[in-house]
Scaffold this motif. Structure first.
Motif, PDB file in Angstrom:
ATOM      1  N   ASN A   1       0.820  -1.212   0.000  1.00 32.55           N
ATOM      2  CA  ASN A   1       0.000   0.000   0.000  1.00 32.55           C
ATOM      3  C   ASN A   1       0.851   1.258   0.000  1.00 32.55           C
ATOM      4  O   ASN A   1       0.626   2.191  -0.781  1.00 32.55           O
ATOM      5  CB  ASN A   1      -0.929   0.004   1.219  1.00 32.55           C
ATOM      6  N   LEU A   2       1.843   1.308   0.893  1.00 37.58           N
ATOM      7  CA  LEU A   2       2.679   2.506   1.006  1.00 37.58           C
ATOM      8  C   LEU A   2       3.541   2.707  -0.232  1.00 37.58           C
ATOM      9  O   LEU A   2       3.669   3.831  -0.745  1.00 37.58           O
ATOM     10  CB  LEU A   2       3.551   2.429   2.262  1.00 37.58           C
ATOM     11  N   LEU A   3       4.132   1.622  -0.743  1.00 39.62           N
ATOM     12  CA  LEU A   3       4.983   1.748  -1.927  1.00 39.62           C
ATOM     13  C   LEU A   3       4.151   2.025  -3.183  1.00 39.62           C
ATOM     14  O   LEU A   3       4.571   2.797  -4.053  1.00 39.62           O
ATOM     15  CB  LEU A   3       5.813   0.477  -2.106  1.00 39.62           C
ATOM     16  N   SER A   4       2.967   1.426  -3.268  1.00 39.42           N
ATOM     17  CA  SER A   4       2.091   1.700  -4.423  1.00 39.42           C
ATOM     18  C   SER A   4       1.707   3.175  -4.457  1.00 39.42           C
ATOM     19  O   SER A   4       1.680   3.797  -5.532  1.00 39.42           O
ATOM     20  CB  SER A   4       0.827   0.837  -4.343  1.00 39.42           C
ATOM     21  N   ASN A   5       1.405   3.730  -3.267  1.00 41.09           N
ATOM     22  CA  ASN A   5       1.083   5.159  -3.203  1.00 41.09           C
ATOM     23  C   ASN A   5       2.277   6.004  -3.627  1.00 41.09           C
ATOM     24  O   ASN A   5       2.132   7.001  -4.351  1.00 41.09           O
ATOM     25  CB  ASN A   5       0.653   5.533  -1.782  1.00 41.09           C
ATOM     26  N   ALA A   6       3.464   5.624  -3.138  1.00 42.41           N
ATOM     27  CA  ALA A   6       4.672   6.390  -3.496  1.00 42.41           C
ATOM     28  C   ALA A   6       4.892   6.368  -5.008  1.00 42.41           C
ATOM     29  O   ALA A   6       5.244   7.392  -5.617  1.00 42.41           O
ATOM     30  CB  ALA A   6       5.885   5.811  -2.768  1.00 42.41           C
ATOM     31  N   ILE A   7       4.669   5.205  -5.621  1.00 44.06           N
ATOM     32  CA  ILE A   7       4.821   5.098  -7.077  1.00 44.06           C
ATOM     33  C   ILE A   7       3.717   5.883  -7.787  1.00 44.06           C
ATOM     34  O   ILE A   7       3.963   6.618  -8.748  1.00 44.06           O
ATOM     35  CB  ILE A   7       4.770   3.611  -7.507  1.00 44.06           C
ATOM     36  N   LYS A   8       2.497   5.740  -7.274  1.00 42.23           N
ATOM     37  CA  LYS A   8       1.325   6.339  -7.916  1.00 42.23           C
ATOM     38  C   LYS A   8       1.448   7.861  -8.008  1.00 42.23           C
ATOM     39  O   LYS A   8       1.085   8.464  -9.013  1.00 42.23           O
ATOM     40  CB  LYS A   8       0.082   5.953  -7.109  1.00 42.23           C
ATOM     41  N   TYR A   9       1.981   8.493  -6.934  1.00 45.20           N
ATOM     42  CA  TYR A   9       2.010   9.952  -6.884  1.00 45.20           C
ATOM     43  C   TYR A   9       3.390  10.535  -7.190  1.00 45.20           C
ATOM     44  O   TYR A   9       3.635  11.704  -6.946  1.00 45.20           O
ATOM     45  CB  TYR A   9       1.513  10.429  -5.518  1.00 45.20           C
ATOM     46  N   SER A  10       4.288   9.677  -7.734  1.00 44.50           N
ATOM     47  CA  SER A  10       5.610  10.158  -8.154  1.00 44.50           C
ATOM     48  C   SER A  10       5.675  10.194  -9.677  1.00 44.50           C
ATOM     49  O   SER A  10       5.060   9.365 -10.361  1.00 44.50           O
ATOM     50  CB  SER A  10       6.712   9.230  -7.628  1.00 44.50           C
ATOM     51  N   PHE A  11       6.424  11.154 -10.166  1.00 49.15           N
ATOM     52  CA  PHE A  11       6.632  11.228 -11.612  1.00 49.15           C
ATOM     53  C   PHE A  11       7.695  10.210 -12.028  1.00 49.15           C
ATOM     54  O   PHE A  11       8.484   9.749 -11.196  1.00 49.15           O
ATOM     55  CB  PHE A  11       7.059  12.641 -12.005  1.00 49.15           C
ATOM     56  N   PRO A  12       7.754   9.853 -13.319  1.00 52.34           N
ATOM     57  CA  PRO A  12       8.762   8.887 -13.784  1.00 52.34           C
ATOM     58  C   PRO A  12      10.190   9.359 -13.482  1.00 52.34           C
ATOM     59  O   PRO A  12      10.455  10.540 -13.300  1.00 52.34           O
ATOM     60  CB  PRO A  12       8.502   8.824 -15.287  1.00 52.34           C
ATOM     61  N   ASN A  13      11.067   8.387 -13.413  1.00 51.72           N
ATOM     62  CA  ASN A  13      12.508   8.620 -13.218  1.00 51.72           C
ATOM     63  C   ASN A  13      12.833   9.200 -11.829  1.00 51.72           C
ATOM     64  O   ASN A  13      13.853   9.866 -11.663  1.00 51.72           O
ATOM     65  CB  ASN A  13      13.065   9.538 -14.316  1.00 51.72           C
ATOM     66  N   LYS A  14      11.988   8.938 -10.842  1.00 56.36           N
ATOM     67  CA  LYS A  14      12.266   9.355  -9.470  1.00 56.36           C
ATOM     68  C   LYS A  14      12.751   8.158  -8.654  1.00 56.36           C
ATOM     69  O   LYS A  14      12.785   7.020  -9.137  1.00 56.36           O
ATOM     70  CB  LYS A  14      11.013   9.959  -8.830  1.00 56.36           C
ATOM     71  N   ASN A  15      13.111   8.409  -7.418  1.00 57.25           N
ATOM     72  CA  ASN A  15      13.614   7.355  -6.532  1.00 57.25           C
ATOM     73  C   ASN A  15      12.706   7.191  -5.313  1.00 57.25           C
ATOM     74  O   ASN A  15      12.130   8.155  -4.815  1.00 57.25           O
ATOM     75  CB  ASN A  15      15.026   7.687  -6.041  1.00 57.25           C
TER      76      ASN A  15
END
Length: 396
Positions: A297-311
């Motif tokens: 859940n936490l990582l999916s949210n981080a991916i969902k609301y981050s732009f491409p090529n981020k860490n």
């Protein structure tokens, strides 16, 4: 002023300015009552201030205050004391007036009949008992009534609170059903549209188009399935049947193994996920399946609301006998006004996903319930334009 005491429950005060009369009356009643005597009204008042007198027998004609004047003087201070007066026929009219005003219980005419007098005094003590018992009963009833009113008031408040809570739950339920119905309709409708497109135009679609349509159908079905899983988890939590089955295991190994699935989601947006820790082994008591939900859940949210090529960084460290896990992203950040509600069910922030990913508004609420069940804590720090740090702790 004299006092003849015998171990009785009743106290009789005899007031007469003729000493022989008080002695005669004391002799007559000393075997039944505690006898107190006084030769005038002022002495009688002193006796009543020092003794609990139930019945007062007074002569009408005395120097200073008359018997009726004496009774008038003590009626407010000693309202329960039964007052008997001995009078001659010349004072009958005044005595009857005092009886009508409630100042005198009975009157005895001179010369009195000893048997009649004894009966009258006995009746006075019985009347006193009736008055005091009635007063105690009324007091008990009043206290019981007050207690009952207080209980009713408390129960009414409890019912009001329960009704408010039920209305809130009903509102949340309706809102929840609306969210689920809306969010399920979208992916299912999309999947159905592409399935119909494949069925209707199967011969006209290229192999690449067919594969693309199937991918879309598969992705929409996965989202609908995830939504249903979230729905069931949230329903179990709300129903109070949420359970965990903790087991002591290597937390570092668990996190590293769990990254295989989530990295696939990250690669679609060219986002890199790394684990940062100085620990190679850390034995923690936790439910593997539930904690997997937390991480996903936490990582999916981080991916969902981050732009491409981020860490995204998963930082693991030990602080004050707790393992602390920080999920650090370089996303858009969360507005300060929205952070305090972020772990409540059905809350969706104003931050938009960067690739049109969907959100059920349940993931973070489930995360909090799982961490709470592990006796841990969960929190978030965020800065607009710089990213967020979701942190949770588990006791060692």
């Amino acid at each position: 002023m004299t006092k003849e005491i015998i171990n009785k429950n009743y106290n009789l005060l005899v007031v007469d300015d003729e000493l022989e009369v008080t002695k005669a009356l004391a002799r007559q009643f000393r075997k039944k009552y505690n006898i107190f005597t006084a030769t005038n009204a002022m002495q009688a008042i002193d006796v009543m201030e020092s003794q609990h007198i139930q019945v007062v027998l007074s002569d009408q004609r005395m120097p200073g205050l008359t018997g009726i004047d004496f009774f008038s003087k003590i009626k407010d201070k000693y309202p329960d004391a039964l007052k008997l007066i001995i009078t001659g026929y010349s004072d009958i009219e005044a005595v009857i007036g005092a009886i009508n005003e409630g100042q005198v219980f009975r009157y005895i005419t001179k010369p009195w009949n000893p048997v009649e007098l004894e009966s009258t005094i006995k009746e006075a003590f019985e009347k006193y008992e009736l008055i005091t018992k009635n007063r105690k009963l009324m007091l008990t009833l009043r206290e019981a009534n007050q207690s009952l009113e207080e209980k009713i008031r408390l129960r009414t408040k409890e019912l009001e609170r329960s009704n408010i809570k039920l209305r809130e739950l009903n509102t949340e339920k309706n809102k929840y059903i609306g969210i689920v119905a809306h969010d399920l309709r979208n992916p299912i409708g999309t999947a159905q549209s592409f399935a119909n497109l494949l069925l209707d135009e199967w011969e006209n679609n290229s192999a690449n188009d067919k594969i693309e349509y199937l991918k879309i159908i598969n992705e929409r079905c996965e989202f609908a399935l995830d939504l249903i899983v979230d729905f069931l988890d949230a329903s179990k939590i709300e129903a109070g049947i949420f359970e965990i089955t903790p087991k002591i295991q290597n937390y570092i190994q668990f996190v590293n193994q769990d990254m295989n699935y989530i990295r696939m989601l990250a690669e679609n947006k060219k986002i890199k996920i790394k684990v940062k820790t100085k620990l190679s082994e850390l034995m923690v008591n936790f439910d593997k399946n539930k904690m997997e939900q937390v991480l996903i859940n936490l990582l999916s949210n981080a991916i969902k609301y981050s732009f491409p090529n981020k860490n995204i960084t998963i930082e693991i460290l030990v602080v004050n006998n707790h393992v602390v896990t920080n999920i650090i992203d370089e996303g858009q950040g969360i507005h300060p006004d929205e952070i305090h509600n972020i772990f409540n069910p059905y809350r969706v922030t104003s931050v938009k996903s960067t690739a049109n990913e969907k959100s059920t508004g349940l993931g973070l609420a489930i995360v909090k319930k799982i961490i709470d069940a592990h006796s841990g804590t969960v929190s978030v720090k965020s800065k607009i334009g710089e990213g967020s740090v979701f942190s949770f702790t588990l006791p060692l």
